[in-house]
Design an enzyme around this catalytic site. Structure first.
Site, PDB file in Angstrom:
ATOM      1  N   SER A 103      44.833  62.587 -37.057  1.00 53.80           N
ATOM      2  CA  SER A 103      45.337  63.239 -38.266  1.00 53.80           C
ATOM      3  C   SER A 103      45.131  64.751 -38.239  1.00 53.80           C
ATOM      4  CB  SER A 103      44.671  62.607 -39.496  1.00 53.80           C
ATOM      5  OG  SER A 103      45.223  63.079 -40.688  1.00 53.80           O
ATOM      6  N   ASP A 242      50.559  67.796 -41.778  1.00 48.91           N
ATOM      7  CA  ASP A 242      49.403  67.806 -40.891  1.00 48.91           C
ATOM      8  C   ASP A 242      49.801  67.177 -39.562  1.00 48.91           C
ATOM      9  OD1 ASP A 242      49.575  65.152 -41.649  1.00 48.91           O
ATOM     10  OD2 ASP A 242      47.410  64.856 -41.760  1.00 48.91           O
ATOM     11  N   ASP A 244      49.622  64.344 -38.121  1.00 48.96           N
ATOM     12  CA  ASP A 244      50.338  63.068 -38.023  1.00 48.96           C
ATOM     13  C   ASP A 244      51.351  62.888 -39.143  1.00 48.96           C
ATOM     14  OD1 ASP A 244      48.474  62.563 -40.061  1.00 48.96           O
ATOM     15  OD2 ASP A 244      48.306  60.451 -39.532  1.00 48.96           O
ATOM     16  N   ASP A 246      51.327  62.690 -42.414  1.00 51.42           N
ATOM     17  CA  ASP A 246      51.167  61.910 -43.643  1.00 51.42           C
ATOM     18  C   ASP A 246      50.594  62.733 -44.790  1.00 51.42           C
ATOM     19  OD1 ASP A 246      48.537  62.113 -42.793  1.00 51.42           O
ATOM     20  OD2 ASP A 246      48.106  59.971 -42.865  1.00 51.42           O
TER      21      ASP A 246
END
Length: 449
Positions: A103, A242, A244, A246
């Site tokens: 992430s 960000d 990833d 999400d």
């Protein structure tokens, strides 16, 4: 049962150190394959996607080997935002989806998280079963029963079309200038086409990943570069994802930051066909006190959960609500997606801007952001602040000073060896002073532990 591998968001750590080693990740793939196969009528398949970290190649191969050894077929998606993998898991009728990502963390970290066939996170029971299987000897299926691996066809195109489908056909983004920060992460090749194909004039940044620059001075955790871009380009709005994809942080037309709490306010406060927002909203322990008070004034029910999108989702399901999120920018809109989706949430805000005829600054103005100070203190993973008399005394004294005009929160990070010290209140100078003082106590106690 205590968790040995799984944290609040899957398995995560520094690459090369347990549990993010090739051996353990291959064992994790095998254990997941065994558990999933036991719960399925056929071997089915598992889809695997990743962000842009250089270690993604290594971990993808390890997972593929483990799953194949368990007799499970694999569809390799390649770089793809976490919500895109959740979507493709669902539409491919897969047994599970696996995301290789840490992430918002630096490139040298990585992690593994799972989605169930319905696109939601795996149930706790399934994670516990995978953990239990990790302790069993690994056995490879006979050659005739080994799993096969294929590339998932046009994964990026499918997810792009899904994102666009959440935006009303009657609207377009013609004439809107969007500054877009892709965090050199998984959304680098899907986010720009989404907004461009809907008509926006897109100025993209941090969309050239090299395996090492993910989240580096860019993205939702470092939005200053996007703020500068919005101001210099005269963009109508800035969008920061960000690593990833999400999380979502936005920047208004004046170059002011609009965080996850404010985005939740904008979405919930918007009227639909002249009717007020239906249901309630879930935030977390970190949610700004200003959002809670704004919702009280608007008559919108609000509940706090523990920090982490898993807990936000659990509270949403408990109350039957459709909207929840975190200050960090995880925005879960169940009418559109089964998990936090930065692109989809941004499109929802843009829809509200178009329908209201108001800029983002005006939409967010209804929420007063209380001054908030947070200090992250690196600690030994074994340090338990709740067992410290000195910390407990300092917290009580701080709360007494704030009275009913603020709040104190201490919590251990679920993904890093950190203690987060947060204080919030009406008086910014007092908040800063009290936070520094309390952090000194925690730091001192941690050093002696």
């Amino acid at each position: 049962m205590s968790r040995k591998y799984f944290g609040t968001d899957g398995v995560r750590g520094r690459v090369g150190e347990a549990p993010i080693t090739p051996e353990l990740v291959m064992k994790l793939g095998w254990a997941a394959g065994k558990v999933l196969a036991d719960n399925a009528e056929s071997t089915g398949k598992v889809v695997i996607g990743k962000d842009t970290r250089v270690s993604g190649y290594l971990l993808e191969s390890a997972l593929e080997a483990g799953l194949s050894a368990a007799g499970v077929d694999v569809s390799l998606i390649g770089p793809m935002p976490t919500p895109g993998i959740a979507y493709l898991t669902r539409t491919a009728r897969a047994q599970a989806g696996i995301v290789i990502s840490a992430s918002h963390n630096p490139y040298y970290d990585n992690g593994i998280k799972f989605f169930a066939p319905d696109g939601f996170k795996l149930p706790d029971e399934t994670e516990r079963n995978i953990e239990a299987m990790m302790d069993q000897p690994m056995h490879t299926q006979e050659a005739a029963k080994l799993g096969k691996a294929v590339r998932y066809p046009d994964a990026a195109g499918r997810y792009i079309e899904f994102c666009k489908s959440t935006f009303p056909n009657r609207l377009n983004l013609n004439g809107i200038k969007v500054a877009l920060d892709c965090a050199n992460g998984a959304a680098y090749h899907v986010a720009p086409p989404v907004f461009t194909e809907l008509g926006a004039d897109v100025i993209a940044m941090a969309n050239e990943p090299d395996g090492f620059n993910i989240n580096e001075e860019c993205g939702s955790t470092a939005p200053q570069a996007l703020i500068n871009l919005v101001r210099q380009s005269g963009a109508d709005v800035g969008i920061a994802l960000d690593g990833d994809g999400d999380r979502l942080i936005m920047v208004d037309e004046n170059g002011s930051l609009v965080d996850g709490d404010q985005i939740l306010y904008v979405i919930a406060a918007a009227h639909r066909d002249g009717r007020p927002f239906e249901g309630g909203v879930v935030g977390t322990l970190m949610t700004n006190l200003g959002l809670e008070k704004a919702f009280q004034q608007a008559g919108i029910p609000f509940k706090r959960s523990d920090v982490g999108d898993r807990y936000v989702m659990a509270a949403m399901k408990q109350h039957g609500w459709r909207l929840g999120g975190e200050s960090s920018g995880h925005i879960i809109c169940l009418e559109q997606s089964t998990t936090g989706d930065g692109i989809v949430a941004a499109l929802l805000v843009l829809k509200i801007m178009l329908e209201s005829g108001k800029p983002l600054s005006a939409l967010a103005a209804g929420m007063r952001v209380f001054p908030q100070k947070m200090i992250n203190i690196k600690t030994d993973a074994k340090f338990d602040y709740s067992g410290s008399d000195a910390v407990s005394t300092a917290v009580r004294e701080t709360e007494a000073t704030l009275a009913d005009k603020g709040r104190v929160l201490l919590r251990a990070s679920g993904t890093e060896p950190l203690i987060r010290v947060m204080i919030e209140g009406e008086d910014e100078q007092l908040v800063n002073r009290l936070c520094e003082s309390l952090a000194d106590v925690v730091r001192s106690e941690a050093a002696m532990a």
